[in-house]
Design an enzyme around this catalytic site. Structure first.
Site, PDB file in Angstrom:
ATOM      1  CE  LYS A   1      -3.347   2.961   0.758  1.00 13.73           C
ATOM      2  NZ  LYS A   1      -4.086   3.529  -0.363  1.00 13.73           N
TER       3      LYS A   1
ATOM      4  CE  LYS B   1      -1.655   8.891   7.694  1.00 14.49           C
ATOM      5  NZ  LYS B   1      -1.521   7.414   7.554  1.00 14.49           N
TER       6      LYS B   1
END
Lengths: 297, 297, 297, 297
Positions: B172, B240
């Site tokens: 991911k 992030k």
């Protein structure tokens, strides 16, 4: 206008000339080494003995040569395009050249009452053969309209982006920069997931689903399987184009750190002897940096 | 197994729970602020008062929360998943979290005889609502097979990449890195062509034709029009994730210079006050570096 | 050999010619705009009306001009050095030029039986005036030895690095790259500490103690006080030299990512209108990226 | 105040404790492996069995340990500094730690009425032994003044940079970033000149003359001779510090692309198995990228 000259009969110029013949144009061809013209001549093309002759007898010349130097060589000199293209004639430069040379040719042709059009293409030899090139054109409206029928024979899409031929050549470089950037991104992502023990083929399938792009599909497959020969487009040519993009950016005062990053990795690939393999081999550089084993020969 | 818990009812968790209800599952939901559960409860979901209660009464928990800290908060403590999930129960972590936390949760669940599965997703809230998420799963085969029917309700594609849940979370992050890299490449290419006087909309159309990818289409459009609100995914969240990718790369000893480049530009965007706009606004940073005017407000 | 020609009477050429006069040499000078020669003529120098005349009447020519183009201009043409330097005469190129031009001049002079020596210098005009330049020379031993006495008048140190003049010019570019890299490092370190609320002057003192280098002292002081005028060496010239270094690196197949990083920041400074301030203003770019306020005017 | 505790008796802590003994202080020492205290005990130091005991019996504790984790280990827990340092007592943290931990310790000590001072040092073990460290201190004025006599025993220079201890630790990281950047610059410059056939030793002498810095002298010599053992400071520790600098920069929203560049090259060095050699071996990475032969073993 039913006669067209094609100068430069490499892997792209050949299918271009061929498609023009098929479309019924009278095609005059020129190549530095005339042997490459044989097949076309047997199909009805006429071989000119100089670029100037090709220009003089057609008034509309498409050039598709290797680089800036090769284009200068057919343009300048007593046998060149500049000396022989009739006033009102058009030179359509389809090669990937520097916007700087494009601007210079614009000026030089204009001084002689000739037209200059930039019309570089996206697509590999197979797309050229299938007349499915994507052509990005720029130049004076009158000239563009006059060569539009010819360009529409060669490609499936024609984008006219401005009145300055150099703008078309810049768009071509920007496009190749995007491809090179994609290769760098894939290279790092594959290095990361390979080192984590993931199956490259499976990671490829996920990327393929995520982007849904034929380009990612084709290059992702090459990187996943570490197959870099035969090359579609070499490291050497990729470096040439990224370098031209950066020089154009420099001239326009545009920082392009990602172009620089790719440029340095392509230089490293050159230093490692990879100049003539497919530029997807950029992935070998990222793999090497991560301490991964190289592609087996 | 007909009962499923969904923990975290944000923009992704809500449609996920909703689709499970529609598919006939008994759905137990938990959210830190219970108001977000109201619509689901009115459609038949049962509201648990703690994560532990949700785990205890279902034995199969999907978590979809903001980040590592939020996941730790529902996992640990006297009311957390670890304390209440029955032996043989499964925790499926669908959030984008660090492979480090994923590995730690693998160990902690295992110590209690529980299963841990990583199953992060590609796709935005609209894809979640349409049950068209792409799900990347990793974990023990037995656990994966047990939750496969549930995952197949939620997504259109399911990729099982390995036995270590952290591998799914790494994939991911690698995928988000590829998206971020594409944004940086587009940013520089648009800055270059805008400064050369080209029409961004026209350049967008060329790129769109070149890549033929819905992802390039969507983001290219945002950048061409310089429209960054409302955000699909913010600069803050993008940073992030890129940071998590780099930390994972660091742990695996994989240099990722392109990830670093993007990270620094996202930090610059943060320093410029762009944290809550769409991360396509990375293009504003490249434009600024080139001395181009900013997007008008 | 008591006659020496000095071509190029800018901020470096003037004190060089002056020191040669003081040392008792018969000095012939040439400058594109002859007004700059007036002071030297009043001190005893003879003004030549062409570079060729200066070369013909001395047999030993020092050139100290702005860049590659300026050097080509004095070398080529009917009035240039190549046409008039006697066989056995020496051209000492003290400017910072590309190794590529240096190699080309080596060949061209050799074809005429002339000598070519590379002898670029480290040091600013005040060091030239004080005869404290550091000179890096390369060329045929015989030629180096013949001009050694002259070079020793001009500098405090003479490093002979090889038989190829281009090697000396490469060392000069490598040195300027080191200076540019130091500026980038200082820029980022000051941005970091300024944003953390530290006093730049105090941080300067710590760096000064740490490196104990007059170079860090001088540049650290400029950055700490954000004073970039009057320039010692401009952003524009800095970019020129870093670019030459990168091109030389490219030709040698040496990746130089730090040179690329600095190059992009210098381009950004140019785009921001900083071309004519001291290149220590690279620090303004790092400050801007961090969202810090710019140097007040 | 004549009693001082020194916690951490590694290559820096030992000579620090030794110098305090020589200066007449009553010195209490603590080390996780007490064998390292033997020499000091034989010279008059007293060995504490816990960090807490050392703190309780002196009221002034200098810590010089490996990293954040090691400092947490002596601070927390029933035997730690926090539990035992008397109200009004001072903890002086001399290690290179993250500003984040520094800020956290500031708060935790304050809650107990204790003082916390940051006082990291520049200088290697030989400088510590010679009491020639450069100390950068920050903290409450009262506390700084109380420990000033002790610090002046240990170093030749004391810079007080602020009231927040974390500022001193940030300056230390900024300083190490400058050193790492210098190494990267030297690495690329040596790769370039070596590939051009220049003698590294001669290039070193030119750089040495140019910068006139003992730091450039020392590191330039290591790189010119490709001697990386025994290490003064390892690749592994260098990466730790550059990473801390980048994390601090991230928290302050300061992009540091040069820090990122060095970080990636240090990661590559780690992946190549160079973790325990001197960090000057960063030069091997640049050499490898250029296709140059590695340092012989």
């Amino acid at each position: 206008m039913s006669a067209v000259a094609v100068i430069g009969l490499g892997r792209m110029g050949q299918p271009i000339a061929c498609n023009l013949l098929k479309a019924g144009y009278e095609v005059v061809v020129y190549n530095r080494t005339p042997e490459k013209a044989e097949a076309l001549v047997s199909e009805g093309a006429r071989l000119a003995s100089t670029p100037g002759e090709a220009a003089r007898t057609t008034g509309l010349v498409l050039t598709m040569v290797a680089d800036d130097a090769a284009l200068e060589a057919v343009v300048e000199g007593p046998d060149g395009l500049l000396a022989h293209l009739p006033a009102g004639g058009i030179h359509v430069a389809m090669s990937t050249i520097s916007p700087e040379l494009s601007a210079s040719l614009t000026r030089r042709h204009q001084e002689r009452g000739q037209f200059f059009v930039g019309a570089p293409v996206f697509g590999r030899p197979d797309a050229a053969a299938a007349a499915r090139l994507r052509i990005v054109a720029a130049g004076p409206t009158e000239a563009i309209e006059r060569c539009r029928p010819v360009l529409e024979v060669l490609g499936s899409q024609l984008f006219v982006v401005g009145a300055e031929p150099a703008q078309a050549h810049l768009v071509k470089l920007a496009g190749n920069f995007l491809l090179a950037s994609m290769l760098e991104a894939l290279s790092e992502a594959f290095a990361l997931t390979r080192k984590a023990g993931l199956d490259p083929q499976q990671f490829f399938e996920i990327i393929d689903a995520l982007f849904g792009s034929p380009i990612y599909h084709a290059y992702g497959q090459l990187i996943a399987s570490q197959r870099y020969t035969p090359p579609g487009f070499t490291i050497r040519l990729g470096l040439k184009d990224v370098r031209l993009a950066r020089q154009a950016a420099h001239a326009l005062q545009v920082p392009m750190p990602l172009a620089s990053l790719v440029e340095n990795h392509l230089i490293e690939a050159l230093a490692a002897g990879l100049q003539e393999v497919d530029w997807a081999a950029l992935a070998e550089i990222a793999a090497r940096h991560a301490g991964l084993p190289p592609a087996s020969a």
